[in-house]
Structures are given as C-alpha cells and as structure tokens.
Design an enzyme around this catalytic site. Structure first.
Site, PDB file in Angstrom:
ATOM      1  N   ARG A 234       0.702  -1.442  -0.044  1.00 30.68           N
ATOM      2  CA  ARG A 234       0.139  -0.380  -0.340  1.00 30.68           C
ATOM      3  C   ARG A 234       0.710   0.847  -0.199  1.00 30.68           C
ATOM      4  O   ARG A 234       2.421   1.624   0.929  1.00 30.68           O
ATOM      5  CB  ARG A 234      -1.267  -0.037   1.049  1.00 30.68           C
ATOM      6  CG  ARG A 234      -2.174  -0.690   1.182  1.00 30.68           C
ATOM      7  CD  ARG A 234      -3.107   0.209  -0.032  1.00 30.68           C
ATOM      8  NE  ARG A 234      -4.358  -1.632  -0.317  1.00 30.68           N
ATOM      9  CZ  ARG A 234      -4.221  -2.492  -0.710  1.00 30.68           C
ATOM     10  NH1 ARG A 234      -3.696  -2.171  -1.359  1.00 30.68           N
ATOM     11  NH2 ARG A 234      -5.639  -2.757  -0.938  1.00 30.68           N
ATOM     12  N   GLU A 263      -3.486   7.882  -5.276  1.00 31.54           N
ATOM     13  CA  GLU A 263      -3.372   7.042  -6.996  1.00 31.54           C
ATOM     14  C   GLU A 263      -4.851   7.280  -7.521  1.00 31.54           C
ATOM     15  O   GLU A 263      -5.597   7.638  -7.484  1.00 31.54           O
ATOM     16  CB  GLU A 263      -4.008   5.673  -6.818  1.00 31.54           C
ATOM     17  CG  GLU A 263      -2.725   5.178  -6.025  1.00 31.54           C
ATOM     18  CD  GLU A 263      -2.259   3.618  -5.279  1.00 31.54           C
ATOM     19  OE1 GLU A 263      -4.013   3.225  -6.210  1.00 31.54           O
ATOM     20  OE2 GLU A 263      -1.821   3.221  -5.054  1.00 31.54           O
ATOM     21  N   HIS A 282      -1.605  -0.318  -9.558  1.00 32.02           N
ATOM     22  CA  HIS A 282      -1.895  -0.640  -8.935  1.00 32.02           C
ATOM     23  C   HIS A 282      -1.755  -1.734  -9.831  1.00 32.02           C
ATOM     24  O   HIS A 282      -3.593  -2.639  -9.913  1.00 32.02           O
ATOM     25  CB  HIS A 282      -2.832   0.459  -8.186  1.00 32.02           C
ATOM     26  CG  HIS A 282      -3.114  -0.477  -6.651  1.00 32.02           C
ATOM     27  ND1 HIS A 282      -2.857   0.025  -5.615  1.00 32.02           N
ATOM     28  CD2 HIS A 282      -3.367  -2.035  -6.408  1.00 32.02           C
ATOM     29  CE1 HIS A 282      -3.874  -0.046  -4.748  1.00 32.02           C
ATOM     30  NE2 HIS A 282      -4.172  -2.192  -5.319  1.00 32.02           N
TER      31      HIS A 282
HETATM   32  P1  NAD Z   1      -0.993 -11.677   4.430  1.00 37.78           P
HETATM   33  O1  NAD Z   1      -2.025 -10.752   5.555  1.00 37.78           O
HETATM   34  O2  NAD Z   1      -1.094 -12.854   3.883  1.00 37.78           O
HETATM   35  O3  NAD Z   1       0.494 -11.353   4.676  1.00 37.78           O
HETATM   36  C1  NAD Z   1       0.964  -9.884   6.011  1.00 37.78           C
HETATM   37  C2  NAD Z   1       1.463 -10.205   6.616  1.00 37.78           C
HETATM   38  O4  NAD Z   1       1.553  -9.191   7.044  1.00 37.78           O
HETATM   39  C3  NAD Z   1       1.179 -11.231   7.738  1.00 37.78           C
HETATM   40  O5  NAD Z   1       1.949 -11.821   7.715  1.00 37.78           O
HETATM   41  C4  NAD Z   1       1.187  -9.944   8.625  1.00 37.78           C
HETATM   42  O6  NAD Z   1       2.233 -10.571   9.795  1.00 37.78           O
HETATM   43  C5  NAD Z   1       2.566  -8.771   8.185  1.00 37.78           C
HETATM   44  N1  NAD Z   1       2.375  -7.726   9.361  1.00 37.78           N
HETATM   45  C6  NAD Z   1       1.429  -6.905   9.935  1.00 37.78           C
HETATM   46  N2  NAD Z   1       2.324  -5.516  10.374  1.00 37.78           N
HETATM   47  C7  NAD Z   1       3.213  -5.740  10.030  1.00 37.78           C
HETATM   48  C8  NAD Z   1       4.467  -5.426  10.117  1.00 37.78           C
HETATM   49  N3  NAD Z   1       5.030  -4.020  11.062  1.00 37.78           N
HETATM   50  N4  NAD Z   1       5.638  -5.518  10.773  1.00 37.78           N
HETATM   51  C9  NAD Z   1       6.168  -6.461   9.356  1.00 37.78           C
HETATM   52  N5  NAD Z   1       4.850  -7.474   8.961  1.00 37.78           N
HETATM   53  C10 NAD Z   1       3.619  -6.828   9.272  1.00 37.78           C
HETATM   54  O7  NAD Z   1      -1.589 -10.245   3.049  1.00 37.78           O
HETATM   55  P2  NAD Z   1      -1.427 -10.523   1.721  1.00 37.78           P
HETATM   56  O8  NAD Z   1      -2.405 -11.699   0.867  1.00 37.78           O
HETATM   57  O9  NAD Z   1       0.500 -11.771   1.846  1.00 37.78           O
HETATM   58  O10 NAD Z   1      -0.907  -9.344   1.787  1.00 37.78           O
HETATM   59  C11 NAD Z   1      -0.234  -8.082   2.244  1.00 37.78           C
HETATM   60  C12 NAD Z   1      -0.647  -6.597   1.129  1.00 37.78           C
HETATM   61  O11 NAD Z   1      -0.328  -6.623  -0.005  1.00 37.78           O
HETATM   62  C13 NAD Z   1      -2.233  -6.503   1.156  1.00 37.78           C
HETATM   63  O12 NAD Z   1      -2.119  -6.283   2.677  1.00 37.78           O
HETATM   64  C14 NAD Z   1      -2.996  -5.323   0.911  1.00 37.78           C
HETATM   65  O13 NAD Z   1      -2.461  -4.197   1.279  1.00 37.78           O
HETATM   66  C15 NAD Z   1      -1.159  -5.920  -0.447  1.00 37.78           C
HETATM   67  N6  NAD Z   1      -2.227  -5.991  -2.019  1.00 37.78           N
HETATM   68  C16 NAD Z   1      -1.658  -5.541  -2.942  1.00 37.78           C
HETATM   69  C17 NAD Z   1      -2.552  -5.738  -4.477  1.00 37.78           C
HETATM   70  C18 NAD Z   1      -1.682  -5.189  -5.250  1.00 37.78           C
HETATM   71  O14 NAD Z   1      -2.515  -5.405  -6.640  1.00 37.78           O
HETATM   72  N7  NAD Z   1      -0.627  -3.959  -5.077  1.00 37.78           N
HETATM   73  C19 NAD Z   1      -2.846  -6.856  -4.576  1.00 37.78           C
HETATM   74  C20 NAD Z   1      -3.176  -7.420  -3.317  1.00 37.78           C
HETATM   75  C21 NAD Z   1      -2.833  -7.353  -2.022  1.00 37.78           C
END
Ligand code: NAD
Length: 324
Positions: A234, A263, A282
């Site tokens: 994000r 964005e 994005h």
């Molecule tokens: P997920 O919940 O499986 O993984 C997120 C990880 O971040 C978890 O393991 C959590 O413990 C960790 N985390 C939380 N707070 C933290 C911190 N302060 N420091 C370090 N680690 C921390 O989520 P995911 O499916 O892997 O997705 C991750 C992120 O990617 C989503 O939340 C979303 O914002 C983003 N995303 C972006 C797109 C895109 O098109 N650009 C698409 C899908 C997801």
C-alpha cells in the site's frame, strides 16, 4: 428476497456478480457510493455490502442495523473500520488469495527491472543512446540480498520466486513464529536489522496504524548505499518525500512502485520525472484469471454468510446472524 448493496465498482459491468447472487436468490442494488452518506442511504435494509473502495466507518455501520456482513473485493481492507464492525457485530470478509502469484511475480518483475536497469535502458534507447552503460553500472544479482517486509501469503511467494535470484533472502514479520519462516529465509528480528542487510527491499504488509509511514527517512538511511525499494503493498506504507530525498541524494538507487499514497500519481510528482523510478498503476493483482476469481470469491462471501452464518474468508468475525 434478501438484498445486498454493491456499493461501488470500476468494472465495465457486473454480470459476473449478478450471476453469483442470482444462483443464491439474492437481489442486488448496484451503486457508485463515494461517501458515508451515500452508503448509508443506498444500504438501508440490505443484509450485506460488497465493496471496492466505499468507506465503511463507525457512522455507516451504526446507521445500518440490518447489516450483517461487508465483503471487500480485494485482499486489503483499509477503507473498512474493522473495529467499528466488530463493535456492532458485523462480519468483515475479503478475497485474499486470488492474486498471490500475480503480486509476487509483479514485485519480482519490478525488482529485476531495477537491478538490471531495464526501463532506464529502454528510455535511453528511445532517446537515441544505445550503450550498455547508458544507465549506469550494475551489480551481480547473486551478490545482492533481498529483504521482505511482511512474510504473509504474498511475501512467502516472493521468497520462493526470488531464492534463485539473490544471494540471501531475509524477512521481517513480528507476527510470525520462527516455524512460519521457510528454511531458506533468514529471520530479521527488527526492521532496522532488515534495512541494514537488504540491498533490495520489497514490501508485503497490510496498511495499518503500525505500518503507515513505516518506510521513512531512518529506514532508507539504514539501507546500504545503492539499494532498491519495491512497493506492491500500500502506498502509504512509504514516506514518499523521504524516498524522493533518498533517490536525490543517490543513497537509494531506484524504486519500483505499484502503489502510491495518492492514486493516480499527480502529474507534477517528482517520481514521474525520475528515471530511476518505475511505476505501475496498482496493477500487481491483475490477470484475467485473477480478476474473475477475485470478484467471484468476494461475492460468494455474502452468499455463504447468508446460508451458514460465516463467510468463506473472514477478516474479523461478527455476531449478527442471517435472518431466517
Ligand atoms: P497477508 O495478511 O497474508 O500478509 C501480510 C503479512 O504482513 C502478515 O504475515 C503480517 O504478519 C505482516 N505484518 C503485519 N504488520 C506488520 C509489520 N508491522 N511489520 C512487518 N510485517 C507485518 O497479506 P497478503 O495477501 O500477503 O497481502 C499483503 C498486502 O499486499 C495486502 O494487505 C494488500 O495491501 C497488498 N496487496 C496489493 C495488491 C496490489 O495489486 N498491489 C494486491 C493484493 C494485495
């Protein structure tokens, strides 16, 4: 007939969702709500809201006593106040696993574009300069370390894809136990330790109070000189003015950004003018197949909750039950 509000969407049509709901005898009201008031008005009497970006806040939830569940089309859910939903017993669901491979591949693509100067070379050639050194010297990828911040679904996939590219793969994730780390991933105990060890940093955390602005001037200064930053998580996880300063000083050699705090990117953004920055709109989540899966699963959450009292993908559990 039970009714849901499809609060907002940017797809050309919603035939796919209508088909899911028709199969379960659910009526759909489609809208393009941008504000709390628009959601409150359109969602009266609905048992569920399917949303893309509409705000689901304390005010919205407290004005909708019939609301049992909201389902976000996507993995992130930062426009949904999950604490307010929990206080009112409203379930929050999402669609988290549709594009794990897409985002991880995109993040690796951005990292490779940076460490091989691919976009910069293309720009040089278009400007009439054909020379292998036109965009500067490059390091051997096998000598570089990759640092993953957030080792969840996407972070783990990124680790798998990257292990044959880099010398080391490290990760920082304070919410995991040691056993959750694949054997080939070294655990960084602090964010600072990760910054100091990683030539390439890739972000895979959700946007939370804790992660907002987490990649700041201090983090970037701690990275080795000449490092790269990739963000497909994000936009607001990164302090963009601090990143621009770090690029200007040459401390950071390049940034690959699929997400930004605002964005689309403002036309006068300094990021657009910097040849060491690679932007994508994005789009990391996207493939034809992923989009179908994403939308179908997010819609199905509402139908499953209506049938069983629980959605397929729970962000936070509620207490409200479907009316029989
Ligand atoms: P997920 O919940 O499986 O993984 C997120 C990880 O971040 C978890 O393991 C959590 O413990 C960790 N985390 C939380 N707070 C933290 C911190 N302060 N420091 C370090 N680690 C921390 O989520 P995911 O499916 O892997 O997705 C991750 C992120 O990617 C989503 O939340 C979303 O914002 C983003 N995303 C972006 C797109 C895109 O098109 N650009 C698409 C899908 C997801």
């Amino acid at each position: 007939m039970p009714r849901i509000l499809y609060s907002d969407y940017d797809y050309p049509d919603i035939a796919l969702e209508r088909e899911v709901f028709a199969q379960h005898g659910i009526d759909v009201t489609a809208a393009q709500c941008r504000t709390e008031d628009e959601v409150i008005e359109a969602a009266q009497g609905a048992f569920g809201i399917l949303l893309q970006y509409a705000p689901i806040t304390e005010r919205v939830v407290s004005a909708l006593p019939d609301l049992g569940i909201v389902s976000r089309i996507g993995a992130g859910y930062d426009t949904v106040d999950t604490e307010a939903c929990a206080r009112h017993g409203v379930w929050v669901a999402n669609s988290p696993d549709y594009g794990v491979g897409e985002v991880a591949t995109h993040a690796l693509g951005l990292a490779l574009a940076l460490i091989r100067n691919i976009v910069a070379c293309h720009r040089d050639i278009a400007g009439g300069n054909w020379h292998y050194l036109s965009s500067g010297r490059l390091r051997r990828p096998r000598e570089l370390s990759l640092g993953i911040v957030g080792l969840g679904r996407i972070g783990k996939r990124m680790a798998q894809l990257s292990r044959d590219v880099f010398k080391r793969v490290l990760a920082y994730d304070p919410y995991l136990i040691d056993g959750d780390f694949p054997v080939f991933v070294e655990r960084a105990r602090t964010l600072d330790a990760l910054a100091r060890a990683a030539d390439v940093v890739t972000l895979h955390t959700p946007l939370t109070r804790e992660t907002r602005g987490m990649i700041d001037a201090g983090f970037l200064a701690a990275m080795p000189r000449g490092g790269y930053l990739v963000n497909t998580a994000r936009g607001a996880v990164v302090d963009v003015p601090a990143l621009v300063d770090a690029l200007d000083s040459g401390h950071v050699a390049g940034a690959g950004l699929d997400v930004l705090p605002v964005e689309p990117v403002p036309r006068d953004s300094r990021l657009l003018a910097d040849p060491r920055v690679v932007l994508t709109p994005h789009s990391a989540f996207y493939s034809v197949e992923a989009e179908v899966e994403l939308r179908r699963k997010a819609a199905q959450n509402l139908a499953t909750w209506l049938a069983t009292g629980r959605p397929d993908y729970i962000v936070s559990a509620g207490t409200r039950l479907p009316r029989r």
